[in-house]
Design an enzyme around this catalytic site. Structure first.
Site, mmCIF file in Angstrom:
data_model
loop_
_atom_site.group_PDB
_atom_site.id
_atom_site.type_symbol
_atom_site.label_atom_id
_atom_site.label_comp_id
_atom_site.label_asym_id
_atom_site.label_seq_id
_atom_site.Cartn_x
_atom_site.Cartn_y
_atom_site.Cartn_z
ATOM 1 N N LYS A 78 19.673 -24.109 -24.086
ATOM 2 C CA LYS A 78 20.295 -24.925 -24.658
ATOM 3 C C LYS A 78 21.849 -25.695 -24.525
ATOM 4 O O LYS A 78 21.980 -26.733 -25.002
ATOM 5 C CB LYS A 78 20.252 -24.979 -26.243
ATOM 6 N N LYS A 111 19.956 -6.969 -27.966
ATOM 7 C CA LYS A 111 20.746 -7.934 -27.866
ATOM 8 C C LYS A 111 21.968 -8.250 -27.715
ATOM 9 O O LYS A 111 22.962 -8.901 -27.478
ATOM 10 C CB LYS A 111 20.077 -9.601 -28.940
ATOM 11 N N LYS A 167 21.461 -16.141 -32.415
ATOM 12 C CA LYS A 167 19.645 -15.780 -32.435
ATOM 13 C C LYS A 167 19.915 -14.027 -33.331
ATOM 14 O O LYS A 167 20.224 -14.382 -33.820
ATOM 15 C CB LYS A 167 19.753 -14.851 -30.626
ATOM 16 N N ARG A 168 18.506 -13.826 -33.190
ATOM 17 C CA ARG A 168 17.995 -12.415 -33.657
ATOM 18 C C ARG A 168 18.834 -11.125 -33.429
ATOM 19 O O ARG A 168 19.205 -10.937 -32.263
ATOM 20 C CB ARG A 168 16.237 -12.347 -33.494
ATOM 21 N N HIS A 195 5.463 -11.994 -24.221
ATOM 22 C CA HIS A 195 6.734 -12.540 -23.661
ATOM 23 C C HIS A 195 8.044 -11.625 -24.647
ATOM 24 O O HIS A 195 9.294 -11.389 -24.680
ATOM 25 C CB HIS A 195 7.064 -13.733 -25.771
ATOM 26 N N THR A 201 16.075 -18.857 -24.611
ATOM 27 C CA THR A 201 16.727 -20.189 -24.668
ATOM 28 C C THR A 201 17.438 -21.019 -25.121
ATOM 29 O O THR A 201 17.656 -21.846 -24.976
ATOM 30 C CB THR A 201 14.360 -21.507 -25.451
#
Length: 811
Positions: free
Chosen positions: A657, A551, A545-546, A354, A653
């Site tokens: 969504k 990111k 998100k984290r 992952h 993911t």
């Protein structure tokens, strides 16, 4: 399953089992009574599923994961059992608010982020596809943490999600397993002349299973999620207690229970590392022992068909110790030879990777391994020796390759490379998006790909449409069902039919109205937590998100500062009002991520209180981001920020969504963004930024200071940061962030993508101002989200790797 029976059972549980009456003012007991009503209906289907699998003696899969971020169970059970209307009607007749009861349930603290949420979606799809799959994980007493924001900074508080118990689980003491730690090994020759090894003088703990039902969608299949809790072999030492040393008397109990006390203990110190390794071994050993005991109960000690009937999917590197543990159990406990055990192991284990970040691939020091798991270390050494002989035969004399591929990393201290153990011991290695799988083969695992190209494959992630559209966005789901029927709930590709209605003005009008209602619901949700007014007609620009540098929440903040600067300079012609919502947790030991949260809050505080800005721009940090919050945030988003540095995000993911609920994506060519863009088309995706190849080429001569000097907008943004405009009473607190962005060694290249990001955001504004165009783009995004259902993902896992036969459960 009808209203009358639900009311009858509810009254019985509330009045008799829980002993409450109309004078009880706690809504918790009302929730518990309803949960018990639904548990009854799940349990009878659960037992029928178990018996159907047993009768068919079918091939089974076990999904081993350190995380299962299942969120709330009540709403999901109501949806998948198909009892929305009778439950709602029953609660209405009893004068109860079903939404309030759903909100009472805490989110299960069993995961951190995308990895755990993916596992939860997977087991939902396995049950919906009628596949005999059991999830195995750990029953953490405390979740990651509950995040509060004080003076703009993250403060971690315990997430004691089990404080009031868990009505959905069943303790299964009869399946308790004994787990060994420490001690040493002794060898002897058995009566057949074979060498046998015993692991002795160990410090044992017990793993007690708690089972949670996982229902498929309206198909009577209910699979199991089995979570292990660590307990002591003895409650306490009575002699110590009688001698007056009360702390020592319960020390063993406390030490054992610490293993499953907290999700992901801080492993910055040696004690934290040891606890993390104990967690991983507990998961692997207890789960494998459980499966082997089930096998022996039905087939005796004949393992000739074991690999034909079982497979184990390792969700990331965390459970990879299962490779060595299965070898130990088969050889030391059941007497198989090395070759027999290795053949079974290599034909039952499958590994999902992952991450593309090398630092996220787990390494455990050999010294720690020998101390905690001496027998496992011996087996890993033997696996490595045999594996290197295979490599040497393939590439004779290539010492550099041997060093690169060895399961043991040499240096001042030796380390076990757990990802390599998983690759060597598995029959399948997959990434989770097309680009991710390609980069694994070309980069991180290239040597292994050259040796075993047939092992490597791709399985693009997905999300379950039951929770992430039908459950979280019922109004939109209702509109879709009225328009194209309800088949999309189990075949998401049918959403493609919505494209037939993009020019239907009445349908587009209803679509727009439903999305406005979802935005208002999000506004109302935020008002409960913070005193802020958001404009429902503004562009809702969301990044949840984290918190991590790759990111690039920082890039988002730079753009917000740019917009703020434009307003202050009077550059507001053709303006688009925007509410920027950012949420996520930073790991407790991640200094830079915590600074990014502080920056977001400081910038938001300045912007949101500036009368010159007004409703043109808002920046809100959403505290304590979690599954139940995402169920409200996701339907209310207009724009989905998926802006990681290209080549860093495995899949994502959240992007799926948002897309499924009609949000448009602004993103780089990274992870599953690439496949999302392929599905919706270039015109319905806001692309920006360097590609993965361009990022790699730029690394050798990256000069962010020169880029800043050549871009007037960026220069003004950086000046505001460097002059302390957002930290006037907290000097220098953002120097580390500024320094990292301006460094030529910044691996995330935030500055490099600024101009492209700003230009893409201008295209976003132009599209949003044309309401008809935006609504059509929203419909097209939802209509083309079919590929990103976990039903499709799991079907691919099954067709290519697991080879399970679906089992229909008798009604």
């Amino acid at each position: 399953m009808d209203k009358k029976e639900i009311i009858s059972d509810f009254k019985r549980y509330y009045g008799h089992r829980l002993g409450r009456d109309e004078n009880c003012r706690s809504v918790h007991y009302v929730y518990e009574a309803l949960a018990m009503v639904l548990s009854d209906r799940l349990t009878e289907r659960w037992k029928a599923t178990y018996n159907a699998y047993k009768k068919q003696d079918c091939r089974r899969a076990c999904y081993l994961s350190m995380e299962f971020l299942i969120g709330r169970t009540l709403s999901n059970a109501i949806l998948n059992l198909g009892v929305n209307d009778p439950v709602a009607q029953a609660m209405y007749e009893l004068g109860l608010d079903l939404e309030e009861l759903i909100d009472v349930e805490p989110d299960a603290g069993l995961g951190n982020g995308g990895l755990g949420r993916l596992a939860a979606c997977f087991i939902d799809s396995c049950a919906t596809l009628k596949l005999p799959v059991t999830g195995y994980g750990l029953r953490y007493e405390y979740g990651m943490f509950s995040q509060t924001i004080i003076n703009g900074e993250q403060v971690e508080e315990p997430d004691h999600w089990l404080r009031n118990g868990n009505v959905w689980e069943i303790e299964r003491l009869e399946y308790t397993q004994r787990i060994k730690f420490g001690g040493h090994t002794e060898s002897h020759i058995d009566e057949n002349g074979h060498k046998r090894v015993c692991w002795v003088n160990t410090h044992d703990i017990l793993a007690v299973p708690y089972d949670t039902p996982i229902p498929g969608y309206k198909n009577d299949t209910v699979n199991s999620l089995r979570l292990w809790k660590a307990t002591a072999t003895e409650e306490f030492d009575l002699q110590e207690f009688n001698a007056g040393d009360y702390a020592e008397a319960v020390a063993a109990k406390n030490t054992a229970e610490n293993i499953t006390m907290v999700l992901y203990p801080n492993d910055a110190n040696e004690n934290g590392k040891a606890l993390r390794l104990r967690q991983q071994y507990l998961l692997a050993s207890a789960s494998l022992q459980d499966v082997l005991e089930l096998w022996i109960g039905r087939h005796g000690k004949d393992f000739s068909e074991f690999a034909a009937k079982n497979c184990f999917q390792l969700n990331d590197t965390h459970p990879s110790i299962a490779v060595a543990e299965l070898m130990r159990l088969l050889m030391d406990i059941y007497g198989l030879s090395w070759d027999e055990a290795w053949a079974i192991t290599r034909n039952t284990m499958a590994y999902t990777n992952h991450t593309l970040l090398p630092e996220a691939l787990e390494r455990w020091s050999v010294s720690l391994f020998k101390l905690l798991l001496p027998r496992l270390m011996e087996i890993i050494f033997e696996i490595n020796a045999r594996f290197l002989a295979e490599v040497s035969a393939h590439w004779p004399g290539d010492k550099a390759r041997l060093a690169r591929m060895s399961l043991i990393e040499e240096g001042d201290e030796q380390y076990v490379r757990m990802a390599y153990l998983a690759i060597v011991g598995s029959y399948s290695v997959n990434g989770v998006a097309e680009l991710h799988s390609k980069l694994l083969q070309q980069g991180l695992f290239h040597d292994f790909y050259e040796l075993w190209p047939q092992k490597f494959n791709n399985k693009t992630n997905g999300v379950t449409p039951r929770r992430w559209l039908a459950g979280c966005n019922p109004e939109l789901a209702k509109l879709i069902t009225e328009t194209i029927g309800d088949g999309w709930l189990t075949d998401l590709s049918l959403l493609k039919k919505l494209e037939l209605y993009v020019d239907d003005k009445a349908f587009c009008k209803r679509w727009h109205e439903v999305r406005l209602c979802a935005k208002q619901r999000l506004i109302d949700f935020k008002k409960k937590e913070m005193d802020v007014d958001l404009n429902v007609n503004a562009l809702f620009d969301v990044q949840v998100k984290r918190i991590h540098e790759y990111k690039r929440q920082l890039l988002n903040v730079l753009h917000v500062i740019h917009l703020y600067d434009r307003i202050k300079r009077g550059d507001t012609e053709n303006w688009t009002d925007r509410c920027v919502l950012i949420g996520g947790k930073a790991a407790p030991g991640y200094f830079m991520a915590k600074k990014i949260i502080k920056l977001i809050n400081n910038v938001g505080n300045v912007i949101n209180n500036d009368p010159d800005v007004g409703n043109r721009l808002k920046l809100i940090f959403l505290p304590n981001y979690r599954v139940s919050a995402m169920e409200i945030i996701c339907p209310g988003a207009d724009l989905s920020e998926q802006i990681s540095t290209a080549g860093k995000e495995a899949s994502g993911t959240g992007n799926m969504k948002f897309m499924m609920n009609g949000a448009l994506t602004i993103g780089t060519l990274d992870g599953a963004n690439i496949e999302i863009r392929e599905e919706v088309g270039d015109d319905n995706f806001f692309l920006f930024g360097l590609t993965e190849d361009q990022v790699e080429k730029l690394r050798h001569h990256y000069d962010p200071v020169a880029i800043i000097d050549q871009d007037e907008d960026l220069k003004r943004v950086m000046n505001l940061l460097e002059w302390g405009h957002f930290n006037q009473f907290e000097p220098d607190i953002f120097d580390a962030i500024i320094g990292s962005m301006k460094s030529p060694h910044d691996p995330w290249m935030t500055i490099a993508d600024f101009r492209s990001f700003v230009d893409a955001q201008k295209r976003v504004e132009a599209a949003y101002q044309d309401k008809e165009r935006w609504t059509k783009m929203s419909i097209i995004n939802c209509a083309n989200s079919g590929k990103f259902s976990t039903d499709r993902t799991i079907a691919e896992y099954n067709n290519d790797l697991w080879k399970l036969t679906p089992v229909t459960v008798p009604k």
